[in-house]
Write an enzyme that holds these catalytic residues in place. Structure first.
Site, PDB file in Angstrom:
ATOM      1  N   HIS A 193      46.113  43.201  49.794  1.00 27.04           N
ATOM      2  CA  HIS A 193      46.818  43.788  48.657  1.00 27.04           C
ATOM      3  C   HIS A 193      48.214  44.279  49.014  1.00 27.04           C
ATOM      4  O   HIS A 193      49.195  43.994  48.323  1.00 27.04           O
ATOM      5  CB  HIS A 193      45.906  44.901  48.104  1.00 27.04           C
ATOM      6  CG  HIS A 193      46.561  45.900  47.232  1.00 27.04           C
ATOM      7  ND1 HIS A 193      46.164  47.210  47.201  1.00 27.04           N
ATOM      8  CD2 HIS A 193      47.576  45.801  46.375  1.00 27.04           C
ATOM      9  CE1 HIS A 193      46.914  47.856  46.353  1.00 27.04           C
ATOM     10  NE2 HIS A 193      47.779  47.034  45.830  1.00 27.04           N
ATOM     11  N   ARG A 300      48.757  38.001  38.318  1.00 27.35           N
ATOM     12  CA  ARG A 300      47.593  38.783  38.751  1.00 27.35           C
ATOM     13  C   ARG A 300      47.548  40.071  37.935  1.00 27.35           C
ATOM     14  O   ARG A 300      48.298  41.000  38.217  1.00 27.35           O
ATOM     15  CB  ARG A 300      47.721  39.149  40.225  1.00 27.35           C
ATOM     16  CG  ARG A 300      47.635  38.002  41.209  1.00 27.35           C
ATOM     17  CD  ARG A 300      47.763  38.553  42.609  1.00 27.35           C
ATOM     18  NE  ARG A 300      47.387  37.615  43.640  1.00 27.35           N
ATOM     19  CZ  ARG A 300      48.253  36.846  44.308  1.00 27.35           C
ATOM     20  NH1 ARG A 300      49.533  36.903  44.036  1.00 27.35           N
ATOM     21  NH2 ARG A 300      47.828  36.023  45.250  1.00 27.35           N
ATOM     22  N   ARG A 336      45.825  35.372  34.745  1.00 27.94           N
ATOM     23  CA  ARG A 336      44.460  35.420  35.271  1.00 27.94           C
ATOM     24  C   ARG A 336      43.781  36.693  34.785  1.00 27.94           C
ATOM     25  O   ARG A 336      44.380  37.769  34.816  1.00 27.94           O
ATOM     26  CB  ARG A 336      44.517  35.400  36.795  1.00 27.94           C
ATOM     27  CG  ARG A 336      43.145  35.481  37.427  1.00 27.94           C
ATOM     28  CD  ARG A 336      43.211  35.301  38.912  1.00 27.94           C
ATOM     29  NE  ARG A 336      43.652  36.500  39.590  1.00 27.94           N
ATOM     30  CZ  ARG A 336      43.881  36.556  40.900  1.00 27.94           C
ATOM     31  NH1 ARG A 336      43.736  35.479  41.640  1.00 27.94           N
ATOM     32  NH2 ARG A 336      44.270  37.674  41.458  1.00 27.94           N
ATOM     33  N   GLU A 434      38.276  28.747  44.185  1.00 24.19           N
ATOM     34  CA  GLU A 434      38.460  29.550  45.401  1.00 24.19           C
ATOM     35  C   GLU A 434      37.142  29.831  46.112  1.00 24.19           C
ATOM     36  O   GLU A 434      37.077  30.674  46.997  1.00 24.19           O
ATOM     37  CB  GLU A 434      39.233  30.840  45.097  1.00 24.19           C
ATOM     38  CG  GLU A 434      38.757  31.639  43.918  1.00 24.19           C
ATOM     39  CD  GLU A 434      39.668  32.829  43.581  1.00 24.19           C
ATOM     40  OE1 GLU A 434      40.629  33.106  44.314  1.00 24.19           O
ATOM     41  OE2 GLU A 434      39.379  33.496  42.570  1.00 24.19           O
ATOM     42  N   ASN A 457      43.795  31.568  49.362  1.00 26.34           N
ATOM     43  CA  ASN A 457      43.507  32.792  50.132  1.00 26.34           C
ATOM     44  C   ASN A 457      41.998  33.011  50.192  1.00 26.34           C
ATOM     45  O   ASN A 457      41.423  33.265  51.242  1.00 26.34           O
ATOM     46  CB  ASN A 457      44.150  34.018  49.480  1.00 26.34           C
ATOM     47  CG  ASN A 457      45.637  33.840  49.273  1.00 26.34           C
ATOM     48  OD1 ASN A 457      46.257  33.039  49.951  1.00 26.34           O
ATOM     49  ND2 ASN A 457      46.211  34.585  48.341  1.00 26.34           N
ATOM     50  N   ASP A 458      41.370  32.917  49.024  1.00 32.26           N
ATOM     51  CA  ASP A 458      39.922  33.118  49.002  1.00 32.26           C
ATOM     52  C   ASP A 458      39.167  31.876  49.459  1.00 32.26           C
ATOM     53  O   ASP A 458      38.120  31.987  50.088  1.00 32.26           O
ATOM     54  CB  ASP A 458      39.459  33.536  47.602  1.00 32.26           C
ATOM     55  CG  ASP A 458      39.666  35.025  47.389  1.00 32.26           C
ATOM     56  OD1 ASP A 458      39.394  35.799  48.325  1.00 32.26           O
ATOM     57  OD2 ASP A 458      40.125  35.416  46.301  1.00 32.26           O
ATOM     58  N   ARG A 468      39.469  37.912  54.803  1.00 34.42           N
ATOM     59  CA  ARG A 468      40.927  37.773  54.739  1.00 34.42           C
ATOM     60  C   ARG A 468      41.651  39.065  55.092  1.00 34.42           C
ATOM     61  O   ARG A 468      42.847  39.063  55.363  1.00 34.42           O
ATOM     62  CB  ARG A 468      41.367  37.273  53.351  1.00 34.42           C
ATOM     63  CG  ARG A 468      41.072  38.231  52.251  1.00 34.42           C
ATOM     64  CD  ARG A 468      41.238  37.585  50.877  1.00 34.42           C
ATOM     65  NE  ARG A 468      42.554  37.821  50.297  1.00 34.42           N
ATOM     66  CZ  ARG A 468      42.920  37.439  49.071  1.00 34.42           C
ATOM     67  NH1 ARG A 468      42.060  36.771  48.305  1.00 34.42           N
ATOM     68  NH2 ARG A 468      44.103  37.713  48.606  1.00 34.42           N
ATOM     69  N   CYS A 505      47.896  27.994  44.006  1.00 41.83           N
ATOM     70  CA  CYS A 505      48.649  29.236  43.825  1.00 41.83           C
ATOM     71  C   CYS A 505      48.416  30.233  44.961  1.00 41.83           C
ATOM     72  O   CYS A 505      48.920  31.342  44.928  1.00 41.83           O
ATOM     73  CB  CYS A 505      48.307  29.883  42.484  1.00 41.83           C
ATOM     74  SG  CYS A 505      46.590  30.365  42.357  1.00 41.83           S
TER      75      CYS A 505
HETATM   76  C1  PEP Z   1      43.798  33.254  46.167  1.00 45.72           C
HETATM   77  O1  PEP Z   1      42.657  33.673  46.413  1.00 45.72           O
HETATM   78  O2  PEP Z   1      44.348  32.347  46.820  1.00 45.72           O
HETATM   79  C2  PEP Z   1      44.585  33.826  45.069  1.00 45.72           C
HETATM   80  C3  PEP Z   1      45.716  33.273  44.673  1.00 45.72           C
HETATM   81  O3  PEP Z   1      44.131  34.967  44.505  1.00 45.72           O
HETATM   82  P1  PEP Z   1      44.212  36.416  45.186  1.00 45.72           P
HETATM   83  O4  PEP Z   1      45.119  36.323  46.386  1.00 45.72           O
HETATM   84  O5  PEP Z   1      44.749  37.322  44.141  1.00 45.72           O
HETATM   85  O6  PEP Z   1      42.784  36.682  45.538  1.00 45.72           O
HETATM   86 MG    MG Z   2      41.641  34.935  45.010  1.00 44.15          MG
END
Ligand code: PEP
Ligand code: MG
Length: 602
Positions: A193, A300, A336, A434, A457-458, A468, A505
């Site tokens: 975050h 987001r 989202r 994801e 990312n996820d 992560r 993304c």
């Molecule tokens: C991701 O998971 O790649 C994503 C874009 O969402 P967040 O980073 O907000 O989990």
């Molecule tokens: Mg995510």
């Protein structure tokens, strides 16, 4: 001699400035007993500290209200009422009369209250736990005569480097963007975050510095090198001069790259790529709209909630979404639905879970709390009157979740119609890919949705079983693992077969090496932080899809992530060198995560 602490490069840029050290943790309280004749004085000390904390909180609240807004400031009203609470003060007083010193008595009572609130079945009570913690830190600091530090204490233009263990939501709303120029934290990784927030705000940041706060002195000068992930303590005059020069070069390169903002995103062999921006806060919409992005690939919405005492109501959300839609019209804006949970929590958080990333978050929480979810859905359907809105669902593992959302969307629309509120119902509904489950059932998901957006990312986290947010695992968290590349390729193939758009993304899309791989895997739509738009456009214009495809097909068959990285790097560097002088800036970016030769590491 200067010392460089190596962390994770979370947001690029160089800042040389004074350290603002923020130790926001419960101070150590040594047990101390008092004699009966001293108890009145201890009780008076307690009330004086609570009153002083209230004074202080009022000042903080007013400042936050001024630079962040009334809703953000409401947290501090809650904390003021805790400090003023007669029952709380009475419980502490009782312990003091039993012989405990004021600070020990206060510490014991707050600990008990926090445990009691955390176990509550009432969500509102649980949400108060972090307020109790903030009050505990503040009042104990006063009772122990410790320096009382608030991020907002700094005068505007301080150009300070905020160094703290972790940037919690309540600290985030307090900090003044005109006083803080860079962020360094002990905790966090590139996709946590705090890193996402820093990139959104365009503040250079290094996270995952482990014990930086323990090794720093407030007020000393430091250098943040957000591009290479370094925090340099006690820099020598030579080191400062060197970094001033580097900062000038970086700014020059950024200005150079800016030339590409308005250019078309077309590869050397004529393939048109759609490049959109990730927007995390409505305030950034205006800046994002001038970055050269063709719309928003990911907004987001949880950042409307993080750091707040209460969820935003329908009108406030409607205003926020409409602002972003208007800023980017006529381009599409993908918003989202709440991805709350994991490390993105509103103040007080949710019930404590052993595995929050596998827990009650995102679409799961929204479907279980339909009234809360429908407030957001109504706001979205209303805001669609102002642009090309697309709604996206996070953390999908099953088609059921899409179907249940459609039912709630229909209910939300009916409620708006009954109220006579203007809205649209023909909004494309897409999903984030994801989780491995979503990839493996992508064919089924594609039949019921209008688009996919791959959240790398996820996807990396859930595919490789690597948290992560865990700094210990940073080197294992890589989107270049062949398993991840194969899942991306499969999603692209299934999406294309169903004729729906597939974009990426996650943070992967903004790193040149990885963006090169994505284009090679057939991805034609990317969404990146506004600041990265010009560099990614430049990359797109300097490579050919033919060479990216050849590199990606080799990568898909490689055995390990490091083999993938080596071969992609060789292919991309060869391509960029062919691009000649114009590709120099990109060459530097490809190597950005490699430490400069002369960094003194610990
Ligand atoms: C991701 O998971 O790649 C994503 C874009 O969402 P967040 O980073 O907000 O989990
Ligand atoms: Mg995510």
């Amino acid at each position: 001699m200067s010392v460089a602490i190596v962390g994770v490069a979370a947001s690029p840029g160089i800042v040389i400035g004074p350290v603002h050290l923020l130790r926001w943790e419960v101070p150590e309280v040594t047990p101390r007993m008092v004699e009966p004749e001293e108890t009145d004085a201890e009780v008076a000390r307690l009330h004086a500290a609570c009153d002083q904390a209230v004074e202080r909180l009022r000042t903080v609240r007013d400042r936050v209200e001024e630079h962040a807004g009334a809703e953000e400031a409401a947290i501090f009203d809650v904390q003021i009422s805790i400090c003023d609470d007669a029952d709380l003060r009475m419980s502490v007083e009782t312990l003091i009369r039993q012989g405990f010193a004021a600070e020990k008595a206060f510490d014991l009572v707050l600990l008990e209250w926090r445990e009691h609130f955390a176990r509550s079945t009432n969500a509102l009570m649980r949400e108060r736990v972090s307020d109790l913690l903030d009050v505990q830190i503040r009042v104990l600091s006063l009772l122990l005569g410790l320096p009382d530090r608030d991020p907002v204490d700094l005068p505007k233009g301080s150009n300070a480097i905020l160094v703290t263990h972790d940037l919690t939501p309540s600290l985030t709303v307090q900090f003044d963007r005109e006083a803080i120029a860079a962020i360094a934290t002990d905790a966090g990784t590139g996709t946590s975050h705090v890193a996402i927030l820093a990139r959104s705000l365009g503040l250079p940041a290094v996270v995952g510095l482990r014990d930086a706060t323990a090794r720093m002195e407030a007020g000393s000068t430091a250098i943040i090198d957000g591009t290479h992930g370094l925090l340099i303590l006690e820099p020598t005059p030579e080191r400062i001069a060197e970094y001033r020069q580097r900062a000038r070069v970086e700014q020059e390169e950024a200005r150079e790259l800016q030339r590409y903002a308005g250019a078309e995103a077309v590869t050397l062999d004529g393939v048109r790529i759609t490049l959109r921006a990730n927007v995390d806060m409505p305030d950034e919409a205006a800046a994002g709209a001038t970055s050269g992005a063709e719309g928003v690939g990911l907004m987001r919405t949880e950042f409307l909630v993080v750091g707040r005492a209460a969820m935003p109501d329908e009108d406030e959300q409607y205003e926020a979404y409409s602002r972003v839609l208007r800023a980017f019209a006529p381009h599409p804006v993908v918003i989202r639905t709440y991805d709350i949970g994991g490390d993105k929590l509103p103040v007080g958080g949710f019930p404590h879970e052993a595995n929050p990333f596998l827990g009650w978050r995102a679409i799961r929480m929204c479907l279980d709390e339909p009234e809360l979810f429908k407030v957001q859905l109504r706001a979205l359907l209303r805001s669609a009157m102002h642009g090309d809105l697309r709604i996206m669902l996070p953390l999908i593992v099953s088609v059921d979740e899409v179907r249940q959302t459609r039912v709630l969307l229909a209910e939300a629309a009916a409620e708006l119609a009954a109220r006579g509120a203007a809205h649209r119902t023909d909004i494309p509904l897409g999903v984030m890919i994801e989780t491995p489950a979503a990839v493996i059932t992508a064919d089924a998901l594609a039949r019921e949705t209008s688009f996919f957006s791959i959240g790398t990312n996820d996807l990396v986290q859930y595919t490789l079983a690597v948290d992560r947010g865990n700094i210990q695992l940073v080197s294992r968290f890589t989107a270049l693992h062949p398993a991840v590349l194969r899942l991306i390729a499969r999603t692209q193939t299934d999406g294309a077969a169903a004729g729906i758009e597939v974009s990426v993304c996650g943070e992967m899309a903004s790193q040149p090496l990885m963006a090169f791989a994505l284009l090679g895997l057939g991805i034609r739509q990317l969404s990146v932080a506004p600041r990265s738009v010009p560099a990614v456009k430049h990359l797109i214009r300097t490579i050919s899809v033919a060479s990216a495809t050849a590199a990606a097909s080799e990568a898909l068959n490689a055995d390990t992530a490091s083999a993938v990285e080596t071969l992609l790097r060789e292919r991309l560097l060869a391509e960029l060198r062919r691009g000649g002088k114009a590709a120099d800036g990109l060459l530097a970016l490809v190597d950005a995560h490699i430490l400069p030769d002369n960094a003194d590491t610990q």
